[in-house]
Design an enzyme around this catalytic site. Structure first.
Site, PDB file in Angstrom:
ATOM      1  CG  HIS A   1      -0.373   0.327   2.520  1.00 45.26           C
ATOM      2  ND1 HIS A   1      -0.308   1.619   3.002  1.00 45.26           N
ATOM      3  CD2 HIS A   1       0.179  -0.458   3.475  1.00 45.26           C
ATOM      4  CE1 HIS A   1       0.247   1.620   4.199  1.00 45.26           C
ATOM      5  NE2 HIS A   1       0.566   0.375   4.513  1.00 45.26           N
TER       6      HIS A   1
ATOM      7  CG  ASP B   1       2.551   1.877   7.935  1.00 42.54           C
ATOM      8  OD1 ASP B   1       2.231   1.285   6.886  1.00 42.54           O
ATOM      9  OD2 ASP B   1       1.798   1.964   8.917  1.00 42.54           O
TER      10      ASP B   1
ATOM     11  CD  GLU C   1      -2.756  -1.038   5.278  1.00 45.90           C
ATOM     12  OE1 GLU C   1      -2.554  -2.042   5.985  1.00 45.90           O
ATOM     13  OE2 GLU C   1      -2.518   0.114   5.686  1.00 45.90           O
ATOM     14  CD  GLU C   2      -1.728   2.951   7.252  1.00 43.01           C
ATOM     15  OE1 GLU C   2      -2.313   2.402   8.197  1.00 43.01           O
ATOM     16  OE2 GLU C   2      -0.508   2.825   7.049  1.00 43.01           O
TER      17      GLU C   2
ATOM     18  CG  ASP D   1       2.501  -3.276   5.740  1.00 44.69           C
ATOM     19  OD1 ASP D   1       2.300  -3.402   6.957  1.00 44.69           O
ATOM     20  OD2 ASP D   1       2.085  -2.306   5.096  1.00 44.69           O
TER      21      ASP D   1
END
Length: 200
Positions: free
Chosen positions: A118, A130, A162-163, A190
């Site tokens: 992501h 991240d 994604e988050e 990830d």
């Protein structure tokens, strides 16, 4: 179950590898491919991704990073690139976009290896580990493999939103199921630059 053997052409075999000699050869080929990875390339991707100011889904910085990722795939030589649009309800219908590039396999184009990460971040974060690290890895793998023939197709996917609930990956998976896509394996990148922090 069919066994995948990674060779010069990332061969997909329908039988088990031929013992230790085949494994040694595959390891040698893997080492040769890994040697093509460039640290300066990865660092440049990370620096540019960080400069997009968080890449929070459904924001202008996210859309700018989406366009940059698409342009990188194009720079590497890929011409099968598309923006996979979806609209999570959490954003009130504002569109989000996965960025997908495909390298067609020469023998089994309908069988896919999915390499994904992501690219969106969380508010207030530089979104480097991240998940700038995962996005950078997908880009560098795409760069390295462009000129290496592969028996199966390789799909490079950078997922959005994604988050907020894995929306981009879920959308891709739902579409793959609906299209009866054959995915041999998925490598998910990830937070691959993460170091544990014992101070908190």
């Amino acid at each position: 179950m069919p066994a995948a053997t990674l060779a010069t052409s990332l061969r997909y075999e329908t039988h088990d590898p031929a013992g230790p000699a085949a494994l040694t050869t595959a390891q040698s080929i893997l080492d040769s491919v890994a040697a093509l990875i460039r640290l300066d390339s990865i660092q440049s991707y990370l620096s540019r991704l960080q400069a997009f100011n968080g890449r929070v889904a459904a924001t202008s910085s996210n859309w700018d990073s989406r366009d940059w990722i698409q342009s990188k795939f194009s720079d590497f030589g890929y011409d099968s690139i598309y923006l996979d649009q979806f609209a999570p309800s959490v954003f009130g219908g504002t569109p989000c976009y996965n960025v997908i590039a495909t390298k067609l396999g020469v023998r089994y184009p309908d069988i896919h290896i999915l390499v994904g990460a992501h690219f969106d971040g969380v508010p207030g974060s530089p979104a480097v580990d991240d998940n700038g690290t995962g996005t950078a890895a997908v880009l560098e793998i795409a760069r390295v493999l462009y000129d290496i023939p592969t028996d199966v197709s390789i799909v490079f996917a950078t997922f959005d939103a994604e988050e907020y609930g894995l929306f981009g990956a879920a959308h891709y998976a739902e579409t793959a199921i609906a299209d009866c896509e054959t995915i041999l394996v998925m490598w998910n990148m990830d937070m691959i630059g993460h170091f544990s922090n014992t101070s908190r």
